[in-house]
Design a protein around this motif. Sequence first.
Motif, mmCIF file in Angstrom:
data_model
loop_
_atom_site.group_PDB
_atom_site.id
_atom_site.type_symbol
_atom_site.label_atom_id
_atom_site.label_comp_id
_atom_site.label_asym_id
_atom_site.label_seq_id
_atom_site.Cartn_x
_atom_site.Cartn_y
_atom_site.Cartn_z
ATOM 1 N N ALA A 275 -0.762 0.391 -7.672
ATOM 2 C CA ALA A 275 0.019 -0.023 -6.503
ATOM 3 C C ALA A 275 1.519 0.085 -6.783
ATOM 4 O O ALA A 275 2.297 0.427 -5.884
ATOM 5 C CB ALA A 275 -0.353 -1.452 -6.113
ATOM 6 N N TYR B 227 2.361 3.715 -6.380
ATOM 7 C CA TYR B 227 2.431 3.988 -4.939
ATOM 8 C C TYR B 227 3.777 3.521 -4.373
ATOM 9 O O TYR B 227 4.411 4.224 -3.566
ATOM 10 C CB TYR B 227 1.309 3.243 -4.217
ATOM 11 N N LEU B 228 4.220 2.344 -4.767
ATOM 12 C CA LEU B 228 5.478 1.811 -4.258
ATOM 13 C C LEU B 228 6.641 2.729 -4.607
ATOM 14 O O LEU B 228 7.510 2.998 -3.767
ATOM 15 C CB LEU B 228 5.720 0.407 -4.825
ATOM 16 N N GLY C 188 4.150 2.320 4.020
ATOM 17 C CA GLY C 188 3.536 2.555 2.718
ATOM 18 C C GLY C 188 4.084 1.613 1.656
ATOM 19 O O GLY C 188 3.331 1.104 0.813
ATOM 20 N N CYS C 189 5.387 1.357 1.694
ATOM 21 C CA CYS C 189 5.981 0.395 0.755
ATOM 22 C C CYS C 189 5.383 -0.991 0.954
ATOM 23 O O CYS C 189 5.053 -1.689 -0.020
ATOM 24 C CB CYS C 189 7.495 0.350 0.944
ATOM 25 N N SER D 290 1.859 -1.185 -0.324
ATOM 26 C CA SER D 290 1.875 -1.181 -1.784
ATOM 27 C C SER D 290 2.214 -2.558 -2.341
ATOM 28 O O SER D 290 1.596 -3.020 -3.308
ATOM 29 C CB SER D 290 2.881 -0.142 -2.293
ATOM 30 N N LEU E 130 -0.751 -4.751 -2.093
ATOM 31 C CA LEU E 130 -1.738 -4.456 -3.130
ATOM 32 C C LEU E 130 -1.290 -4.965 -4.493
ATOM 33 O O LEU E 130 -2.110 -5.424 -5.298
ATOM 34 C CB LEU E 130 -1.999 -2.945 -3.180
ATOM 35 N N ILE E 131 0.002 -4.890 -4.769
ATOM 36 C CA ILE E 131 0.520 -5.450 -6.020
ATOM 37 C C ILE E 131 0.239 -6.945 -6.077
ATOM 38 O O ILE E 131 -0.117 -7.492 -7.126
ATOM 39 C CB ILE E 131 2.034 -5.172 -6.149
ATOM 40 N N TRP F 211 -7.038 -0.166 0.523
ATOM 41 C CA TRP F 211 -6.735 0.872 -0.465
ATOM 42 C C TRP F 211 -6.733 2.268 0.161
ATOM 43 O O TRP F 211 -6.047 3.176 -0.341
ATOM 44 C CB TRP F 211 -7.753 0.822 -1.610
ATOM 45 N N PRO G 223 -2.761 3.420 1.790
ATOM 46 C CA PRO G 223 -1.696 4.161 1.116
ATOM 47 C C PRO G 223 -2.079 5.605 0.823
ATOM 48 O O PRO G 223 -1.212 6.494 0.831
ATOM 49 C CB PRO G 223 -1.465 3.369 -0.175
ATOM 50 N N TYR H 127 0.256 8.479 2.257
ATOM 51 C CA TYR H 127 0.962 9.398 1.363
ATOM 52 C C TYR H 127 0.481 10.838 1.532
ATOM 53 O O TYR H 127 1.251 11.779 1.371
ATOM 54 C CB TYR H 127 0.807 8.955 -0.090
ATOM 55 N N GLY I 207 -5.684 7.730 -6.222
ATOM 56 C CA GLY I 207 -5.647 6.762 -5.134
ATOM 57 C C GLY I 207 -6.910 6.783 -4.298
ATOM 58 O O GLY I 207 -7.368 5.735 -3.811
#
Length: 476
Positions: A21, A24-25, A79-80, A83, A86-87, A103, A106, A110, A133
């Motif tokens: 995650a 991804y960020l 998306g940020c 992410s 998810l973090i 999940w 993202p 992306y 991902g």
Amino acid sequence: MEWFVAPEYWLSRQVFQRALAVVYLMAFLGAALQFRALIGERGMLPVPRFLGRVRFRDAPSVFHLRYSDRFFAAWAWTGCAVSVALIAGLDSQLPLWGGMLLWLAPWALYLSIVNVGQTWYSFGWESLLLEVGFLAVFLGNDEVAPPVVVLFLLRWVLFRVEFGAGLIKMRGDPCWRKLTCLDYHHETQPMPGPLSWFFHHLPKPFHRVEVAANHVTQLAVPVLLFTPQPIATAAASLMVLTQLWLVLSGNFAWLNWITIVVALSAIEFPTTPPRVAGPPLWYVIVVLAVSAGLLALSYRPARNLLSRRQVMNRSFDPLHLVNTYGAFGSISRVRYEVVVEGTADDVPRADSKWREYEFKGKPGDPRYWPRQFAPYHLRLDWLMWFAALSPAYAGSWFSGLVERLLENDRETLRLLRRSPFPADAPPRYVRARLFQYRYTTWRELRETGACWHRTYVRDYVPPMRLETEEERRIRD
């Protein structure tokens, strides 16, 4: 269902998911902050122009339905936000199906960005993030133990990344077989880091040891991923250490970090797993069906590994589900850099005062020491390295860069460290020149404070200016 799950990997899954995650960020953050100058409506390679000549089935993306810079920005910032959720572990607070959908978000977000990113998104780690991902979608959450088959597929990805990189080296540049590539690599790599100068000046016998160790890690150790524990954990741990060494020696965006993330999924952490219910039947069916499909798609990447004409960093399907990887099959012996300059003179002359644009990551001012940017990806700086290798790499976008510098385009200037011209006084002419760069010696560093020494080679792009209204009318 004991055959289907591996409860001992529950902590491995947690570590893997949170770390993925974070990657991804970084990817979404880079897209949100850089897209306008690169692929926006007024970018160097505008998305609308690209979509006009590409079919949806060849590059699936939501932007086929609609594109605007505002919409793209909202997409990337979404998306940020996903992410960050998810973090924080939001997927573990949801039902199993909800965690899977979270999940999936993202990955889909992306994918739409990568498939319209063109040259700016042509790096292997884009496909690697999408492939990993997609597998993360089916790894489950705290409701079930990790599925064995998905853990196996993650190791299959790691195997292809490392083994593919090892093979491309042995089949490529002879310096890998002679153990001499690191005599050049730290100096000529795309974007040096703050320690790269010191790595370059390590004794040559140590460089030979580095290359030999790299061959062992990439050609022998990956096979051990498919052996019983604790051997597989030892193999994955060795890969993590090797990747951290690469992190210290340069800026490779998130290539090293995503490789570390995948390796973490193969490490069995010594802990007691919590008791969870068995996986529901629908989940077992979905995971097995998807896994069978991915194994079938693995045919071409596997065949590529065995081919004498092995290619690296290629996607075999528009969804980037199973890809081939590899890096630095050949090593440059000499470093070239394109230096971009502007002047305020109405007519460029031999005695004109040319002022240099400074980039954030790529070498420019010999006294400017490289900074650490990875896992953040400076896309323009990376493409400038390719442009120095050959003008063919820059044919589609370099003239657009020059045009936007002549306009003092705000979004383009944000990609740079420094513009030598005030916002209300753009240059009249912009040119580019090619220089050869080398690291200074210890003595030169002490005497001058410069980490680079550069020598003019030739003009790269002659002085250019914007068309006047009269010229534009005549042309039209």
